[in-house]
Motif scaffolding. Structure first.
Motif, PDB file in Angstrom:
ATOM      1  N   LEU A 175       1.240  -5.628   5.256  1.00  0.00           N
ATOM      2  CA  LEU A 175       1.235  -4.484   6.166  1.00  0.00           C
ATOM      3  C   LEU A 175       2.482  -3.627   5.990  1.00  0.00           C
ATOM      4  O   LEU A 175       2.442  -2.384   6.097  1.00  0.00           O
ATOM      5  CB  LEU A 175       1.140  -4.975   7.616  1.00  0.00           C
ATOM      6  N   GLY A 176       3.597  -4.263   5.697  1.00  0.00           N
ATOM      7  CA  GLY A 176       4.826  -3.486   5.455  1.00  0.00           C
ATOM      8  C   GLY A 176       4.711  -2.634   4.200  1.00  0.00           C
ATOM      9  O   GLY A 176       5.145  -1.475   4.193  1.00  0.00           O
ATOM     10  N   GLN A 177       4.172  -3.218   3.133  1.00  0.00           N
ATOM     11  CA  GLN A 177       3.980  -2.439   1.901  1.00  0.00           C
ATOM     12  C   GLN A 177       3.006  -1.287   2.124  1.00  0.00           C
ATOM     13  O   GLN A 177       3.225  -0.143   1.651  1.00  0.00           O
ATOM     14  CB  GLN A 177       3.454  -3.354   0.780  1.00  0.00           C
ATOM     15  N   HIS A 178       1.919  -1.549   2.852  1.00  0.00           N
ATOM     16  CA  HIS A 178       0.948  -0.485   3.140  1.00  0.00           C
ATOM     17  C   HIS A 178       1.591   0.624   3.965  1.00  0.00           C
ATOM     18  O   HIS A 178       1.345   1.824   3.744  1.00  0.00           O
ATOM     19  CB  HIS A 178      -0.252  -1.089   3.878  1.00  0.00           C
ATOM     20  N   ARG A 179       2.443   0.231   4.927  1.00  0.00           N
ATOM     21  CA  ARG A 179       3.091   1.239   5.768  1.00  0.00           C
ATOM     22  C   ARG A 179       4.012   2.127   4.945  1.00  0.00           C
ATOM     23  O   ARG A 179       4.072   3.352   5.131  1.00  0.00           O
ATOM     24  CB  ARG A 179       3.854   0.531   6.893  1.00  0.00           C
ATOM     25  N   GLU A 180       4.756   1.529   4.016  1.00  0.00           N
ATOM     26  CA  GLU A 180       5.677   2.318   3.186  1.00  0.00           C
ATOM     27  C   GLU A 180       4.916   3.328   2.308  1.00  0.00           C
ATOM     28  O   GLU A 180       5.287   4.498   2.201  1.00  0.00           O
ATOM     29  CB  GLU A 180       6.508   1.365   2.322  1.00  0.00           C
ATOM     30  N   ALA A 207       1.886   4.486   2.827  1.00  0.00           N
ATOM     31  CA  ALA A 207       1.244   5.496   3.681  1.00  0.00           C
ATOM     32  C   ALA A 207       2.258   6.533   4.142  1.00  0.00           C
ATOM     33  O   ALA A 207       1.969   7.743   4.211  1.00  0.00           O
ATOM     34  CB  ALA A 207       0.592   4.808   4.885  1.00  0.00           C
ATOM     35  N   GLN A 208       3.484   6.130   4.448  1.00  0.00           N
ATOM     36  CA  GLN A 208       4.511   7.070   4.894  1.00  0.00           C
ATOM     37  C   GLN A 208       4.924   8.017   3.764  1.00  0.00           C
ATOM     38  O   GLN A 208       5.127   9.223   3.980  1.00  0.00           O
ATOM     39  CB  GLN A 208       5.732   6.287   5.416  1.00  0.00           C
ATOM     40  N   SER A 216      -7.092  -0.025   1.455  1.00  0.00           N
ATOM     41  CA  SER A 216      -7.026  -0.281   2.905  1.00  0.00           C
ATOM     42  C   SER A 216      -6.615  -1.737   3.149  1.00  0.00           C
ATOM     43  O   SER A 216      -6.949  -2.633   2.349  1.00  0.00           O
ATOM     44  CB  SER A 216      -8.370  -0.018   3.565  1.00  0.00           C
TER      45      SER A 216
END
Length: 493
Positions: free
Chosen positions: A238-243, A245-246, A266
């Motif tokens: 989730l942290g990698q996805h958040r980075e 996505a940002q 996703s």
């Protein structure tokens, strides 16, 4: 001056050897009389005659010889006549006294002891016989000795029989001693063996229980570790996805945004976590009742065991309690400070419903106790009150057929104060205890030892009852009050 007749009579009473009045006259087989001492001395001299001279026993008067030493018998009649001739009141001269043994003379009259008085049970002289013992039964020494010898022989026989009985009894005691020692040693060996077996069984049960608990703990901790790893991996994803996505959101180029968005995966659905179950009560439950019975047996029932000691009235383990108003039944009125509970029938106390209250007339204390030793005191207004401890999970609903639920399950213990006795409640079983009614009661909880004890407080502290168990959760003091009753929690500085 003596008459001629008296002189002739006195001459006949003179010994031809010593030329004195007879002293203990004896008669020889030839009929002549002599002093016993004189004739004995005469024959003794004959026995001492030099070698070659004719030896034997002869009469000094008629020279009649005797082959054997004649038996010398006292002439009682002649003795009495001699004594009369000596003039009853005259004293025996010093010369005569020295020739008669002191024990043969009467201590009162100085006369020769000749007879035995059965009534006085003593030897007497002729004067005693006439003066003191005239009407008594008097016999010769030989006759009395014969009687006494018979008694003495009978006494010896009885003593011998008694000695044999005593020896037999002593032998029996020695045999009994050996049997006692043998029995004691045998019993000691059996008892030591039995206690060794019991200790080993308890130790084996202890290690099996601890091993099972450690196994259950390891399994539960293993599941917790796996779940923690799953959650950690999911958190990283989730942290990698958040980075990404940002960064994508910050891209100003619409074309690049759309192309990158299509490539952005996703987040996958998280894996189901493993169920983590670790119920320490379920581990103890199979042996909880056994441990309870063993504890009661060792601490109370086993002969020679030490009963629980009464706690000190004031000590560092004393706890100041307060009632928890959120658990109090609606008919229980709590005082300011929540230290007194009163059951007011027909009056509903105006408290807001802040939590699950008891349907029975019960209330919990705010304080719960786990490890260590704890002690508190309460004062009850009268009988028809129950005090005890419980896990926090005690049902709030009324149990069918009961006005209370303290002591009806395996997680609560209670002492019911009745008018004539006490009832100890646990698992729906009540044990009757016949002790005086106390209004001041002490409760001692040794959590680690699994020991809950109740005491009556008066001039002396009196033990009432103890529960033995294995506690697995914090315990809360709990009370049930019948209508019109009150309970006060005693406080100490």
């Amino acid at each position: 001056m003596a008459s001629p007749v008296s002189q002739k009579l006195e001459e006949k009473l003179v010994c031809s050897i010593c030329l004195e009045l007879f002293r203990v006259p004896v008669t020889l087989p030839c009929g002549h009389n002599f002093c016993k001492h004189c004739i004995s001395d005469h024959w003794h001299k004959q026995e001492q005659a030099p070698a070659g001279a004719e030896k034997g026993y002869t009469c000094p008067e008629c020279r009649r010889a005797f082959e054997r030493y004649p038996e010398l018998e006292k002439n009682v009649t002649l003795c009495s006549v001699v004594e009369l001739a000596r003039d009853g009141e005259a004293r025996v001269s010093g010369t005569e006294r020295c020739e008669v043994a002191h024990g043969e003379l009467c201590p009162q009259h100085g006369r020769l002891l000749e007879l035995y008085c059965e009534d006085e049970r003593q030897c007497i002289c002729c004067v005693c016989s006439i003066r003191q013992c005239q009407r008594h039964r008097r016999v010769l020494f030989e006759e009395e000795r014969s009687k006494k010898q018979a008694l003495l022989k009978e006494s010896l026989e009885k003593a011998q029989e008694e000695s044999e009985r005593i020896k037999q009894a002593m032998q029996e005691l020695e045999e009994r001693t050996r049997n006692i020692k043998d029995s004691s040693e045998g019993l000691r060996s059996v008892i030591l063996s039995k206690f060794t077996l019991l200790r080993k069984a308890l130790e084996d049960c202890q290690w099996r229980t601890v091993a099972r608990m450690e196994q259950e703990q390891a399994a539960a901790l293993g599941h917790v570790g796996e779940n923690w790893s799953l959650l950690k991996d999911r958190l990283d994803i989730l942290g990698q996805h958040r980075e990404r996505a940002q960064r994508l959101l910050a891209c100003p180029d619409h074309r690049a945004f759309l192309q990158e968005f299509r490539l952005l995966p996703s987040p996958e659905s998280p894996e189901a976590l493993l169920p983590v179950e670790f119920d320490v009560a379920s581990v103890v439950e199979p042996i909880a009742e056994i441990l309870t019975n063993v504890s009661r047996l060792l601490l109370e029932d086993l002969p020679g065991s030490v009963a629980p000691k009464a706690p000190e009235p004031v000590g560092q383990d004393h706890r100041n309690l307060t009632f928890n108003p959120e658990t109090a039944n609606k008919y229980l009125e709590l005082s300011k400070g929540n230290r007194k509970a009163t059951h007011s029938p027909g009056t509903v106390c105006g408290r807001q419903e802040q939590g699950p209250r008891f349907e029975p007339w019960q209330v919990l204390c705010t304080q719960g106790f786990g490890h260590g030793h704890h002690y508190w005191e309460v004062k009850v207004s009268s009988h028809s009150v129950i005090l005890g401890v419980t896990y926090h999970s005690l049902p709030r609903e009324r149990q069918q057929g009961h006005k209370f639920n303290i002591g009806l399950d395996g997680g609560s213990w209670g002492l019911q104060v009745r008018e004539d006795c006490y009832l100890a409640w646990h698992r729906g079983q009540a044990e009757k205890i016949q002790e005086p009614l106390y209004k001041n009661l002490g409760v001692s909880l040794d959590y680690g030892k699994g020991l809950l004890s109740f005491y009556g407080l008066g001039e002396r502290t009196r033990f009432i009852h103890s529960f033995h168990s294995v506690f697995t959760e914090p315990l809360y003091p709990v009370f049930w009050l019948c209508e019109g009753r009150a309970v006060m929690l005693c406080q100490r500085d």
